[in-house]
Design a protein around this motif. Sequence first.
Motif, mmCIF file in Angstrom:
data_model
loop_
_atom_site.group_PDB
_atom_site.id
_atom_site.type_symbol
_atom_site.label_atom_id
_atom_site.label_comp_id
_atom_site.label_asym_id
_atom_site.label_seq_id
_atom_site.Cartn_x
_atom_site.Cartn_y
_atom_site.Cartn_z
ATOM 1 N N THR A 10 -8.021 3.360 16.495
ATOM 2 C CA THR A 10 -8.985 3.199 15.414
ATOM 3 C C THR A 10 -9.361 1.747 15.138
ATOM 4 N N GLY A 11 -8.639 0.813 15.729
ATOM 5 C CA GLY A 11 -8.943 -0.588 15.469
ATOM 6 C C GLY A 11 -7.762 -1.481 15.717
ATOM 7 N N LEU A 12 -7.286 -2.140 14.663
ATOM 8 C CA LEU A 12 -6.270 -3.165 14.854
ATOM 9 C C LEU A 12 -5.339 -3.218 13.647
ATOM 10 N N LEU A 13 -4.038 -3.279 13.933
ATOM 11 C CA LEU A 13 -3.020 -3.498 12.916
ATOM 12 C C LEU A 13 -2.506 -4.918 13.074
ATOM 13 N N GLU B 88 0.836 -1.199 0.000
ATOM 14 C CA GLU B 88 0.000 0.000 0.000
ATOM 15 C C GLU B 88 0.867 1.244 0.000
ATOM 16 N N GLY B 89 0.271 2.352 -0.344
ATOM 17 C CA GLY B 89 0.836 3.665 -0.066
ATOM 18 C C GLY B 89 0.189 4.120 1.229
ATOM 19 N N LEU B 90 -0.891 4.892 1.092
ATOM 20 C CA LEU B 90 -1.755 5.225 2.230
ATOM 21 C C LEU B 90 -3.176 4.942 1.756
ATOM 22 N N PRO B 91 -3.797 3.869 2.232
ATOM 23 C CA PRO B 91 -5.085 3.438 1.679
ATOM 24 C C PRO B 91 -6.202 4.447 1.942
ATOM 25 N N PHE B 92 -6.718 5.032 0.876
ATOM 26 C CA PHE B 92 -7.779 6.023 1.025
ATOM 27 C C PHE B 92 -9.053 5.390 1.566
ATOM 28 N N VAL B 93 -9.263 4.095 1.256
ATOM 29 C CA VAL B 93 -10.462 3.427 1.761
ATOM 30 C C VAL B 93 -10.471 3.383 3.285
ATOM 31 N N LEU B 94 -9.307 3.299 3.902
ATOM 32 C CA LEU B 94 -9.239 3.328 5.364
ATOM 33 C C LEU B 94 -9.600 4.708 5.897
ATOM 34 N N ILE B 95 -9.136 5.746 5.201
ATOM 35 C CA ILE B 95 -9.468 7.114 5.609
ATOM 36 C C ILE B 95 -10.979 7.327 5.528
ATOM 37 N N GLU B 96 -11.574 6.847 4.430
ATOM 38 C CA GLU B 96 -13.021 6.983 4.276
ATOM 39 C C GLU B 96 -13.759 6.250 5.399
ATOM 40 N N ALA B 97 -13.289 5.064 5.754
ATOM 41 C CA ALA B 97 -13.955 4.282 6.797
ATOM 42 C C ALA B 97 -13.891 4.985 8.145
ATOM 43 N N ILE B 98 -12.698 5.447 8.551
ATOM 44 C CA ILE B 98 -12.607 6.082 9.866
ATOM 45 C C ILE B 98 -13.323 7.429 9.885
ATOM 46 N N SER B 99 -13.471 8.065 8.720
ATOM 47 C CA SER B 99 -14.231 9.324 8.689
ATOM 48 C C SER B 99 -15.674 9.080 9.073
ATOM 49 N N MET B 100 -16.160 7.860 8.864
ATOM 50 C CA MET B 100 -17.529 7.500 9.238
ATOM 51 C C MET B 100 -17.593 6.874 10.627
#
Length: 407
Positions: free
Chosen positions: A348-351, A316-328
């Motif tokens: 925010t969750g789990l790595l 990955e680079g910086l997954p935008f889908v993760l940003i979208e998810a945490i924004s919600m």
Amino acid sequence: MNANEIWIFVDETDSPFVREEIVFYAQQYSAVRLFSRKPLNLKGLEAHVQEASIVPHQRGPLSDLLQPRLWAWWLKDLFSKGSSFAYLRRARYNLSYLMRCAGAANVLEKRLQACGSQRPVLLSYWFADWALTLSWLKAKGAIRAFYSRAHGRDVFEDREPKTGKLPYRNQQLASAERVFTVSQAGCSYLQEKYPRFAGKIELQYLGTRDHGTGAFDPEAGPTLLTCARVRNVKRIYLMPQILAHMQTPVRWVHIGDENLQAVNDPTMPLYKAGKEALREMPQAEAVFTGALDNAALFDFYRNNSVNQFLNLSSTEGLPFVLIEAISMGIPVLATDVGGCREIAHAETGLLVEADPDPRELAAKVDAFLQSDQNTAHFRAGVRRYWENHFRLEDNLLKFVQTAKQTA
């Protein structure tokens, strides 16, 4: 340099983060002009973009071959640090590549001359072809400054097949006014690999606008969500394997093109087999929505309770889908690759490890569903983390201010 206009050099406008930024820049500048090597999808951007020009990267006149700078850059890059035998074998290709970028620079130079003293802000959206084209313009004295974003494949050179090296990196870094990486992982990588230019390399996160908060019903059956075009690096084929080992009955929703006709993806047979195996899992319901545009994606989040978002990528680079998810406010689980650890962590969750075992992942998801992370209180903290780190307006205003200060 006059900052009334911004020229963005980008070869695709389908990615949500590209579109989000174009809309933002349209609010900050009198005009947004896009330059690409191929036609762009402007649906939904018509009111925000004043021009979208195609500038093919093709060789200029033969007189370019007589320019000492061309040969100096080529030789300096060819024998720079990290050149392997495989890289030396690409010498002819890299010379042609430089000539194509120089040819595009010739076209842009004429456009810039027509601007007179009213020069725009210049932004290459990836640190690749267009960054080299703008570097050539800078070396010729045709522009004073340009900026570049840097993501994943255009940053981490070890991802480059066979050669492990990206061409003309030193020339790009020497020429750019600033290089804005979308992750701290990328920023640290470039600064350590090219310490001479460390002062030019800065972190500037991607971000999303405020689309509201996702629905959450703690009494409903749990829903897990993945969002990606199915291909090898996204490892969606792991989801059926995870579901097979889970103790908790769940609903899995996948948003994205399933790419079922792919012929060169070695993981597609695994994905298809896993999808077929779901028929024999009474504890797991699977829903495949197909690709959704950004508006439909956020409508889904606002109207459907999602307990956890999973990102299982191998790179990955910086997954935008993760940003979208945490924004919600949706808790996330992500593999420790690229910049994922900058989004997925205890707040925010789990790595999880980069190459996880599906059985262990199943146990972690089961544990999450019974934990205090699967609560409205924790989700509020997830949303706050987005507000503090990935709100689009806050992050991009820093770029606008930097561009004005260095103009």
